[in-house]
Design an enzyme around this catalytic site. Sequence first.
Site, PDB file in Angstrom:
ATOM      1  N   ASP A 131      35.882  49.222  40.826  1.00  0.00           N
ATOM      2  CA  ASP A 131      36.603  48.638  39.686  1.00  0.00           C
ATOM      3  C   ASP A 131      35.949  47.305  39.300  1.00  0.00           C
ATOM      4  OD1 ASP A 131      38.487  50.666  39.708  1.00  0.00           O
ATOM      5  OD2 ASP A 131      40.096  49.455  40.568  1.00  0.00           O
ATOM      6  N   ARG A 183      32.527  53.782  34.206  1.00  0.00           N
ATOM      7  CA  ARG A 183      33.839  53.926  33.534  1.00  0.00           C
ATOM      8  C   ARG A 183      33.916  52.786  32.517  1.00  0.00           C
ATOM      9  NH1 ARG A 183      38.398  51.974  37.169  1.00  0.00           N
ATOM     10  NH2 ARG A 183      38.396  54.043  38.122  1.00  0.00           N
TER      11      ARG A 183
END
Length: 306
Positions: A131, A183
């Site tokens: 992340d 992402r």
Amino acid sequence: MVTRSALIYLSQREGLKDFATRFRPFKKVTTRFVAGASIDEAVEAIIRINSDGCTASFDHLNESVTSPAETEAEVREYLQILSRIDESGIRSNVSIKLTQFGLEIDPELAYRNARTVVEDAARRGNFVRIDMEGSNVTQKTIDIFKRLRGEFGLNDVGIVLQSYLRRTFDDAQDLLKLPARIRICKGAYNEPPDVAFPDKKDVDDNYVRVMKLLLSSGTYHGIATHDPKMIAATIKYAREAGISKDAFEFQMLFGIRRDLQLRLARDGYNMRVYVPYGKHWYPYFMRRLAERPANIWFVLKNLFKG
Ligand SMILES: Cc1cc2nc3c(=O)[nH]c(=O)nc-3n(C[C@H](O)[C@H](O)[C@H](O)COP(=O)(O)OP(=O)(O)OC[C@H]3O[C@@H](n4cnc5c(N)ncnc54)[C@H](O)[C@@H]3O)c2cc1C
């Protein structure tokens, strides 16, 4: 927007975090965005998500840890998750935060901890997504990702970029040369205007620009958003460029726009749901409120419902 900044500010206040975590009535409202306190509860949630035709990504909530011992506990938790995925046969990968593995204590510690998890995932044929957090750690996160990507394969480890950051288009171009699985999301932290676009329109325009770059790259990426406009732009671009539905995946957060998650899965798109669990839910929960302050009414209503 003031409310958004205020809620993100509150998400970083340690005192409130301790209070909220201990305040029992909060437990029932957190279930709106958090799958539960334990791995077992997260596995249960993922079984349901899989039966809806979606895949998942585990996220053990515990960012910004402050002691090396705590980071070791996080590594053990993730090794247990990877083993539970194999035992239960659920379709899920894992998402980690480098501050959870000690990035703010010592980047070398965070690298070693992340490496242990990526190595185990690679051995099992699974995948670790790193992340992206606040802009104070963007470069350090990219550096550690590049090191790991040098040691492991394209399908072992991936990263996240945030379209609100001015640097992101350049980062995407650079990372695609590795190549890397990315992402793309809009970004969830408070950032100054010299670092991040202050206007939503610029964030959205940059999102579409990066999405097109990713989809055209030939690598499998994650398009993470609940924004119907971003989703429509992705579907339109893929159609026009002749990119097949299985060449990328949409990603959304647990508890947000479930209707849209199910619709995209039914329409034949790969849909992955990010499933946070654990007792350190406070900062994650507050960022979700910040994205949609109308959620505050939901929280207040449920807190006082008895
Ligand atoms: C799978 C996934 C992984 C993510 N990983 C990261 C990461 O690593 N780093 C990072 O900084 N951010 C991450 N995010 C968060 C992201 O950056 C955004 O803050 C968040 O997704 C909201 O942006 P949006 O694209 O949904 O669009 P927005 O413009 O914020 O919202 C569009 C619409 O979506 C709905 N919506 C959005 N948020 C909510 C909410 N909280 N509650 C209810 N409805 C909502 C509303 O209908 C809203 O109008 C991730 C998001 C997803 C989906």
